[in-house]
Design a protein around this motif. Structure first.
Motif, PDB file in Angstrom:
ATOM      1  N   LEU A  39       8.048  -2.073  -3.675  1.00  0.00           N
ATOM      2  CA  LEU A  39       8.422  -0.658  -3.555  1.00  0.00           C
ATOM      3  C   LEU A  39       9.677  -0.359  -4.371  1.00  0.00           C
ATOM      4  N   PRO A  40       9.690   0.722  -5.151  1.00  0.00           N
ATOM      5  CA  PRO A  40      10.912   1.118  -5.848  1.00  0.00           C
ATOM      6  C   PRO A  40      12.037   1.389  -4.851  1.00  0.00           C
ATOM      7  N   ASP A  41      13.202   0.823  -5.091  1.00  0.00           N
ATOM      8  CA  ASP A  41      14.385   1.034  -4.231  1.00  0.00           C
ATOM      9  C   ASP A  41      14.112   0.692  -2.769  1.00  0.00           C
ATOM     10  N   TRP A  42      13.275  -0.310  -2.531  1.00  0.00           N
ATOM     11  CA  TRP A  42      12.902  -0.682  -1.166  1.00  0.00           C
ATOM     12  C   TRP A  42      14.120  -0.930  -0.284  1.00  0.00           C
ATOM     13  N   TRP A  43      15.150  -1.519  -0.887  1.00  0.00           N
ATOM     14  CA  TRP A  43      16.325  -1.915  -0.120  1.00  0.00           C
ATOM     15  C   TRP A  43      17.035  -0.714   0.509  1.00  0.00           C
ATOM     16  N   ARG A  44      16.884   0.461  -0.104  1.00  0.00           N
ATOM     17  CA  ARG A  44      17.532   1.655   0.446  1.00  0.00           C
ATOM     18  C   ARG A  44      16.971   1.991   1.824  1.00  0.00           C
ATOM     19  N   GLY A  45      15.636   1.876   1.962  1.00  0.00           N
ATOM     20  CA  GLY A  45      15.016   2.165   3.246  1.00  0.00           C
ATOM     21  C   GLY A  45      15.424   1.172   4.323  1.00  0.00           C
ATOM     22  N   VAL A  46      15.410  -0.128   3.969  1.00  0.00           N
ATOM     23  CA  VAL A  46      15.773  -1.156   4.941  1.00  0.00           C
ATOM     24  C   VAL A  46      17.238  -1.021   5.343  1.00  0.00           C
ATOM     25  N   LYS A  47      18.106  -0.823   4.354  1.00  0.00           N
ATOM     26  CA  LYS A  47      19.545  -0.686   4.623  1.00  0.00           C
ATOM     27  C   LYS A  47      19.818   0.553   5.494  1.00  0.00           C
ATOM     28  N   TYR A  48      19.110   1.639   5.221  1.00  0.00           N
ATOM     29  CA  TYR A  48      19.270   2.877   5.995  1.00  0.00           C
ATOM     30  C   TYR A  48      18.958   2.624   7.474  1.00  0.00           C
ATOM     31  N   LEU A  49      17.859   1.928   7.745  1.00  0.00           N
ATOM     32  CA  LEU A  49      17.462   1.668   9.123  1.00  0.00           C
ATOM     33  C   LEU A  49      18.415   0.695   9.812  1.00  0.00           C
ATOM     34  N   ILE A  50      18.912  -0.290   9.063  1.00  0.00           N
ATOM     35  CA  ILE A  50      19.895  -1.218   9.639  1.00  0.00           C
ATOM     36  C   ILE A  50      21.171  -0.477  10.003  1.00  0.00           C
ATOM     37  N   ASP A  51      21.636   0.384   9.101  1.00  0.00           N
ATOM     38  CA  ASP A  51      22.878   1.121   9.348  1.00  0.00           C
ATOM     39  C   ASP A  51      22.748   2.093  10.517  1.00  0.00           C
ATOM     40  N   ARG A  52      21.529   2.524  10.796  1.00  0.00           N
ATOM     41  CA  ARG A  52      21.294   3.407  11.945  1.00  0.00           C
ATOM     42  C   ARG A  52      21.054   2.618  13.230  1.00  0.00           C
ATOM     43  N   LYS A  53      21.287   1.301  13.169  1.00  0.00           N
ATOM     44  CA  LYS A  53      21.171   0.414  14.344  1.00  0.00           C
ATOM     45  C   LYS A  53      19.750   0.364  14.906  1.00  0.00           C
ATOM     46  N   LYS A  54      18.758   0.576  14.040  1.00  0.00           N
ATOM     47  CA  LYS A  54      17.373   0.561  14.494  1.00  0.00           C
ATOM     48  C   LYS A  54      16.870  -0.854  14.795  1.00  0.00           C
ATOM     49  N   PHE A  55      17.521  -1.873  14.195  1.00  0.00           N
ATOM     50  CA  PHE A  55      17.051  -3.248  14.359  1.00  0.00           C
ATOM     51  C   PHE A  55      18.034  -4.110  15.157  1.00  0.00           C
ATOM     52  N   ILE A  56      18.914  -3.487  15.906  1.00  0.00           N
ATOM     53  CA  ILE A  56      20.035  -4.221  16.494  1.00  0.00           C
ATOM     54  C   ILE A  56      19.589  -5.360  17.425  1.00  0.00           C
ATOM     55  N   ILE A  74       0.815  -1.215   0.000  1.00  0.00           N
ATOM     56  CA  ILE A  74       0.000   0.000   0.000  1.00  0.00           C
ATOM     57  C   ILE A  74       0.847   1.263   0.000  1.00  0.00           C
ATOM     58  N   LEU A  75       2.167   1.118   0.107  1.00  0.00           N
ATOM     59  CA  LEU A  75       3.063   2.270   0.145  1.00  0.00           C
ATOM     60  C   LEU A  75       3.497   2.669  -1.268  1.00  0.00           C
ATOM     61  N   GLU A  76       3.956   3.910  -1.404  1.00  0.00           N
ATOM     62  CA  GLU A  76       4.372   4.421  -2.708  1.00  0.00           C
ATOM     63  C   GLU A  76       5.884   4.317  -2.917  1.00  0.00           C
ATOM     64  N   ASN A  77       6.669   4.470  -1.851  1.00  0.00           N
ATOM     65  CA  ASN A  77       8.122   4.483  -2.008  1.00  0.00           C
ATOM     66  C   ASN A  77       8.809   4.114  -0.696  1.00  0.00           C
ATOM     67  N   TYR A  78      10.122   3.967  -0.759  1.00  0.00           N
ATOM     68  CA  TYR A  78      10.869   3.525   0.422  1.00  0.00           C
ATOM     69  C   TYR A  78      10.880   4.574   1.534  1.00  0.00           C
ATOM     70  N   LYS A  79      10.685   5.844   1.188  1.00  0.00           N
ATOM     71  CA  LYS A  79      10.642   6.881   2.215  1.00  0.00           C
ATOM     72  C   LYS A  79       9.418   6.706   3.113  1.00  0.00           C
ATOM     73  N   GLU A  80       8.297   6.296   2.516  1.00  0.00           N
ATOM     74  CA  GLU A  80       7.102   6.029   3.312  1.00  0.00           C
ATOM     75  C   GLU A  80       7.338   4.836   4.230  1.00  0.00           C
ATOM     76  N   LEU A  81       8.114   3.861   3.751  1.00  0.00           N
ATOM     77  CA  LEU A  81       8.455   2.709   4.589  1.00  0.00           C
ATOM     78  C   LEU A  81       9.231   3.160   5.831  1.00  0.00           C
ATOM     79  N   VAL A  82      10.194   4.041   5.631  1.00  0.00           N
ATOM     80  CA  VAL A  82      10.974   4.559   6.761  1.00  0.00           C
ATOM     81  C   VAL A  82      10.057   5.275   7.750  1.00  0.00           C
ATOM     82  N   GLU A  83       9.095   6.044   7.237  1.00  0.00           N
ATOM     83  CA  GLU A  83       8.162   6.765   8.104  1.00  0.00           C
ATOM     84  C   GLU A  83       7.313   5.796   8.929  1.00  0.00           C
ATOM     85  N   ILE A  84       6.862   4.721   8.288  1.00  0.00           N
ATOM     86  CA  ILE A  84       6.064   3.713   8.993  1.00  0.00           C
ATOM     87  C   ILE A  84       6.884   3.082  10.117  1.00  0.00           C
TER      88      ILE A  84
END
Length: 389
Positions: free
Chosen positions: A120-137, A84-94
């Motif tokens: 999602l277009p470029d979905w991996w960018r959002g997931v990788k961004y959150l991993i690199d910020r230690k959000k899922f540690i 239901i999302l449009e892009n990876y930025k919305e994923l980060v917001e969720i």
């Protein structure tokens, strides 16, 4: 935002998930074994890959049910349908919205499920961004996808970031799994009857339960093709050309001539069908074990239901003899992770995998084959498939 998240996580408000309610009412149901392969130790990044409607979401919901039975805080489990999302930025917001909720609820470690994230277009960018910020540690993150174009490149971007995670391929039910929906003990007479059903329904429980039609399958495939920015008419022509020549080997040039497009375009659309998990290339391997890329190759549609749907879309018909060969080749591929073909001027071997050589025949056998080649006819296929997997 909170209403949207609660809607997708009904256990937060002590309600039962609608899909699990529906699951209980199904005539034919199965708890998939692949959910046992998912790593549940932090930190893990799991990839669950497979075609649409194959049961990835239901499998995750059954796993979530198991986790919740052993969890004191329902907010430690988070599910979101990313389609239901449009892009990876919305994923980060969720995800940021969920992180705020879990902090308020005192959750230290979460099980997070992101469904159909590859839409999602470029979905991996959002997931990788959150991993690199230690959000899922301290979390277990599981993502699913039905589109895996450039899979190796994208998953490679997570090198060193998967922790204890695993990559799991979800396929339609094998014939053995399908057979056990009806009977526990194998019997040849019963297997023949069940195999005829399998040719009709494929390994899709949703179709068997009357919740899916070939038209639904066609619409889903067309939607995914458009999501990838491709032409549905070219895709239809390419798949039609593949069905026309099946089960014979064919070159990319011949397919291009039949579909009225260039060779690079044919290659591009074959890659799309592979990314959607509905097409498999079978290359030629010589007697010395070398794969000869310049040789013609076989193309198979990986499930009988998908084959029927694509044939309907392309205005073609597929004979049983073609489905027989495709099913055997697909099951060998699932078992061994590879399958090839071999031919000489005198004979052809439809499937070669890990020393097993199979020739599939729908009618009478008219020629002799070298020692070690297993020749099976239509009546023998069900038992072969059952014992293989």
């Amino acid at each position: 935002m909170i209403g949207l998240l609660e809607d997708q996580n009904p256990w937060w408000i002590h309600e039962e998930d609608p899909e699990l309610k529906e699951f209980k009412k199904l005539r034919y149901r199965i708890t998939p074994k692949w959910i046992e392969e998912i790593s549940l130790q932090p930190f893990s990044l799991n990839f669950i890959l497979g075609p649409r409607r194959v049961g990835k979401t239901l499998g995750m919901k059954l796993l979530i049910k198991n986790i919740l039975e052993n969890s004191k805080n329902p907010y430690s489990v988070f599910y979101f349908d990313c389609s239901i999302l449009e892009n990876y930025k919305e994923l980060v917001e969720i995800m940021e919205a969920y992180f705020k909720i879990r902090r308020r609820k005192g959750v230290k470690s979460s099980y997070i499920f992101l469904d159909e994230v590859t839409l999602l277009p470029d979905w991996w960018r959002g997931v990788k961004y959150l991993i690199d910020r230690k959000k899922f540690i301290d979390d277990v993150l599981t993502v699913t996808g039905s589109i895996t174009l450039a899979r190796e490149r994208i998953i490679g971007a997570f090198g060193g970031r998967m922790g204890r995670g695993r990559i799991i391929e979800v396929t339609p039910l094998s014939f053995r799994e399908y057979y056990h929906l009806f009977y526990q003990e194998f019997a040849r007479s019963k297997a023949s009857e069940i195999f005829e059903n399998y040719l009709e329904t494929g390994g899709y429980l949703a179709y068997l339960n009357g919740m899916l039609t070939t038209k639904d399958v066609i619409l889903t495939i067309k939607s995914d093709i458009l999501t990838l920015g491709k032409s549905t008419s070219i895709a239809r022509d390419v798949i039609g050309a593949i069905i026309d020549v099946a089960p014979d080997p064919v070159s990319f040039r011949k397919l291009a001539e039949r579909s009225g497009v260039s060779v690079p375009t044919v290659r591009e659309y074959i890659e799309v069908f592979e990314a959607l998990h509905i097409l498999l290339q079978i290359p030629f391997r010589d007697e010395g074990g070398r794969i000869i890329e310049r040789k013609d190759r076989k193309f198979i549609i990986r499930d009988p239901l998908i084959a029927r749907a694509l044939a309907e879309w392309a205005g073609r018909e597929i004979g049983k003899e073609v489905l027989y060969e495709w099913i055997v080749q697909e099951h060998l591929y699932r078992k061994f992770g590879e399958v090839f073909y071999f031919r000489t001027d005198k004979y052809e071997i439809d499937a070669v995998a890990k020393g097993i050589k199979i020739e599939v025949k729908s009618g009478r056998i008219k020629r002799k084959y070298p020692r070690g080649v297993i020749v099976i006819g239509g009546e023998e296929i069900p038992e072969f498939l059952y014992n293989l997997t």
